[in-house]
Design a protein around this motif. Structure first.
Motif, PDB file in Angstrom:
ATOM      1  N   TYR A  15      24.705 -32.387   6.069  1.00 18.57           N
ATOM      2  CA  TYR A  15      25.332 -33.467   5.298  1.00 18.57           C
ATOM      3  C   TYR A  15      25.703 -32.969   3.900  1.00 18.57           C
ATOM      4  O   TYR A  15      26.841 -33.150   3.451  1.00 18.57           O
ATOM      5  CB  TYR A  15      24.365 -34.653   5.238  1.00 18.57           C
ATOM      6  CG  TYR A  15      24.694 -35.721   4.239  1.00 18.57           C
ATOM      7  CD1 TYR A  15      25.748 -36.602   4.450  1.00 18.57           C
ATOM      8  CD2 TYR A  15      23.932 -35.864   3.085  1.00 18.57           C
ATOM      9  CE1 TYR A  15      26.038 -37.593   3.525  1.00 18.57           C
ATOM     10  CE2 TYR A  15      24.209 -36.853   2.162  1.00 18.57           C
ATOM     11  CZ  TYR A  15      25.271 -37.718   2.386  1.00 18.57           C
ATOM     12  OH  TYR A  15      25.557 -38.704   1.461  1.00 18.57           O
ATOM     13  N   PHE A  31      27.331 -37.848  11.028  1.00 17.72           N
ATOM     14  CA  PHE A  31      27.421 -39.308  11.070  1.00 17.72           C
ATOM     15  C   PHE A  31      27.656 -39.783  12.495  1.00 17.72           C
ATOM     16  O   PHE A  31      28.477 -39.212  13.220  1.00 17.72           O
ATOM     17  CB  PHE A  31      28.577 -39.819  10.204  1.00 17.72           C
ATOM     18  CG  PHE A  31      28.245 -39.940   8.745  1.00 17.72           C
ATOM     19  CD1 PHE A  31      27.652 -41.089   8.247  1.00 17.72           C
ATOM     20  CD2 PHE A  31      28.521 -38.910   7.875  1.00 17.72           C
ATOM     21  CE1 PHE A  31      27.342 -41.207   6.902  1.00 17.72           C
ATOM     22  CE2 PHE A  31      28.225 -39.015   6.522  1.00 17.72           C
ATOM     23  CZ  PHE A  31      27.628 -40.165   6.036  1.00 17.72           C
ATOM     24  N   TYR A  37      29.312 -46.990   5.657  1.00 22.20           N
ATOM     25  CA  TYR A  37      29.260 -46.343   4.352  1.00 22.20           C
ATOM     26  C   TYR A  37      29.486 -47.458   3.338  1.00 22.20           C
ATOM     27  O   TYR A  37      30.494 -48.171   3.428  1.00 22.20           O
ATOM     28  CB  TYR A  37      30.395 -45.319   4.334  1.00 22.20           C
ATOM     29  CG  TYR A  37      30.775 -44.709   3.019  1.00 22.20           C
ATOM     30  CD1 TYR A  37      30.296 -43.459   2.642  1.00 22.20           C
ATOM     31  CD2 TYR A  37      31.657 -45.349   2.159  1.00 22.20           C
ATOM     32  CE1 TYR A  37      30.688 -42.870   1.459  1.00 22.20           C
ATOM     33  CE2 TYR A  37      32.053 -44.762   0.970  1.00 22.20           C
ATOM     34  CZ  TYR A  37      31.565 -43.523   0.628  1.00 22.20           C
ATOM     35  OH  TYR A  37      31.947 -42.944  -0.549  1.00 22.20           O
ATOM     36  N   THR A  39      28.568 -49.186  -0.886  1.00 25.98           N
ATOM     37  CA  THR A  39      27.942 -49.227  -2.201  1.00 25.98           C
ATOM     38  C   THR A  39      28.324 -50.536  -2.877  1.00 25.98           C
ATOM     39  O   THR A  39      29.438 -51.026  -2.709  1.00 25.98           O
ATOM     40  CB  THR A  39      28.336 -48.033  -3.091  1.00 25.98           C
ATOM     41  OG1 THR A  39      27.579 -48.101  -4.309  1.00 25.98           O
ATOM     42  CG2 THR A  39      29.812 -48.016  -3.420  1.00 25.98           C
ATOM     43  N   TYR A  47      32.873 -50.957   1.416  1.00 23.59           N
ATOM     44  CA  TYR A  47      32.352 -50.800   2.772  1.00 23.59           C
ATOM     45  C   TYR A  47      33.414 -50.055   3.577  1.00 23.59           C
ATOM     46  O   TYR A  47      34.593 -50.433   3.547  1.00 23.59           O
ATOM     47  CB  TYR A  47      32.086 -52.167   3.407  1.00 23.59           C
ATOM     48  CG  TYR A  47      31.846 -52.087   4.897  1.00 23.59           C
ATOM     49  CD1 TYR A  47      30.575 -51.867   5.401  1.00 23.59           C
ATOM     50  CD2 TYR A  47      32.896 -52.207   5.798  1.00 23.59           C
ATOM     51  CE1 TYR A  47      30.356 -51.764   6.765  1.00 23.59           C
ATOM     52  CE2 TYR A  47      32.692 -52.108   7.161  1.00 23.59           C
ATOM     53  CZ  TYR A  47      31.417 -51.893   7.637  1.00 23.59           C
ATOM     54  OH  TYR A  47      31.208 -51.782   8.982  1.00 23.59           O
ATOM     55  N   TYR A  53      36.273 -43.567   6.220  1.00 26.98           N
ATOM     56  CA  TYR A  53      35.609 -42.666   5.286  1.00 26.98           C
ATOM     57  C   TYR A  53      36.042 -41.201   5.433  1.00 26.98           C
ATOM     58  O   TYR A  53      36.310 -40.520   4.441  1.00 26.98           O
ATOM     59  CB  TYR A  53      34.088 -42.785   5.455  1.00 26.98           C
ATOM     60  CG  TYR A  53      33.262 -41.837   4.626  1.00 26.98           C
ATOM     61  CD1 TYR A  53      33.416 -41.745   3.253  1.00 26.98           C
ATOM     62  CD2 TYR A  53      32.307 -41.027   5.227  1.00 26.98           C
ATOM     63  CE1 TYR A  53      32.650 -40.870   2.497  1.00 26.98           C
ATOM     64  CE2 TYR A  53      31.528 -40.153   4.481  1.00 26.98           C
ATOM     65  CZ  TYR A  53      31.707 -40.082   3.117  1.00 26.98           C
ATOM     66  OH  TYR A  53      30.953 -39.217   2.369  1.00 26.98           O
ATOM     67  N   ASP A 100      21.451 -41.535  -2.328  1.00 30.23           N
ATOM     68  CA  ASP A 100      21.858 -42.040  -1.018  1.00 30.23           C
ATOM     69  C   ASP A 100      20.636 -42.470  -0.220  1.00 30.23           C
ATOM     70  O   ASP A 100      19.653 -41.721  -0.137  1.00 30.23           O
ATOM     71  CB  ASP A 100      22.577 -40.950  -0.216  1.00 30.23           C
ATOM     72  CG  ASP A 100      23.839 -40.443  -0.874  1.00 30.23           C
ATOM     73  OD1 ASP A 100      24.371 -41.124  -1.759  1.00 30.23           O
ATOM     74  OD2 ASP A 100      24.302 -39.354  -0.482  1.00 30.23           O
ATOM     75  N   LEU A 102      19.879 -42.977   3.463  1.00 30.35           N
ATOM     76  CA  LEU A 102      20.447 -42.650   4.768  1.00 30.35           C
ATOM     77  C   LEU A 102      19.518 -43.151   5.868  1.00 30.35           C
ATOM     78  O   LEU A 102      18.340 -42.810   5.887  1.00 30.35           O
ATOM     79  CB  LEU A 102      20.621 -41.137   4.906  1.00 30.35           C
ATOM     80  CG  LEU A 102      21.434 -40.437   3.817  1.00 30.35           C
ATOM     81  CD1 LEU A 102      21.417 -38.920   4.041  1.00 30.35           C
ATOM     82  CD2 LEU A 102      22.859 -40.954   3.773  1.00 30.35           C
ATOM     83  N   LYS A 116      24.918 -45.165   5.407  1.00 30.88           N
ATOM     84  CA  LYS A 116      24.794 -44.528   4.096  1.00 30.88           C
ATOM     85  C   LYS A 116      25.056 -45.613   3.061  1.00 30.88           C
ATOM     86  O   LYS A 116      26.159 -46.140   2.957  1.00 30.88           O
ATOM     87  CB  LYS A 116      25.819 -43.404   3.931  1.00 30.88           C
ATOM     88  CG  LYS A 116      25.887 -42.859   2.507  1.00 30.88           C
ATOM     89  CD  LYS A 116      26.969 -41.797   2.363  1.00 30.88           C
ATOM     90  CE  LYS A 116      27.105 -41.373   0.908  1.00 30.88           C
ATOM     91  NZ  LYS A 116      27.975 -40.183   0.762  1.00 30.88           N
TER      92      LYS A 116
END
Length: 128
Positions: A15, A31, A37, A39, A47, A53, A100, A102, A116
């Motif tokens: 990763y 992944f 993914y 934040t 998202y 991504y 992160d 994970l 993530k």
């Protein structure tokens, strides 16, 4: 369980390599295809699916090509059982430090990142 920890450390190493080199083939390996993914550091909440991504990473200039020093670390890995795990890791890209979270699943005998969720901070002295 120690084999699981070794396997997870290997996935996390891949990763970090994928992010540092913007290696999308390696990114797709670590992944799960249905991974998320996200934040909350961006408004609205950011998202992405893997289909969204991977092209973002492919379009970046890699930190390696810019001669950036690698700053990555595994803070912890927790096993919930034979097929579920969690890791808190840190890395730096450009002038940002990332923490992160994970979440991993073992599917078909192989560990992959299923989610993530990350925090972004401006670079601090010493980096990740």
């Amino acid at each position: 369980m120690s084999d699981a920890l070794t396997d997870l450390q290997g996935v996390i190493s891949d990763y970090f390599d994928a992010l540092h080199h913007c290696h999308t083939g390696l990114l797709k390996k670590v992944f799960h295809p249905k991974a998320i993914y996200a934040t909350a550091d961006e408004a609205p909440l950011l998202y992405r699916t893997m289909d969204e991504y991977v092209p973002v990473v492919a379009a970046r200039q890699s930190p390696a090509s810019r001669g950036e020093e690698r700053r990555d670390a595994i803070d912890e890995i927790q096993l919930a059982g034979d097929n579920t795990a969690f890791a808190r890791v840190r890395c730096s890209i450009g002038d940002k430090d990332f923490t992160d979270f994970l979440t991993f699943v073992r599917d078909g005998g192989r560990w992959q990142i299923m989610a993530k969720i990350f925090q972004i901070r401006p670079r601090t002295e010493g980096g990740a």
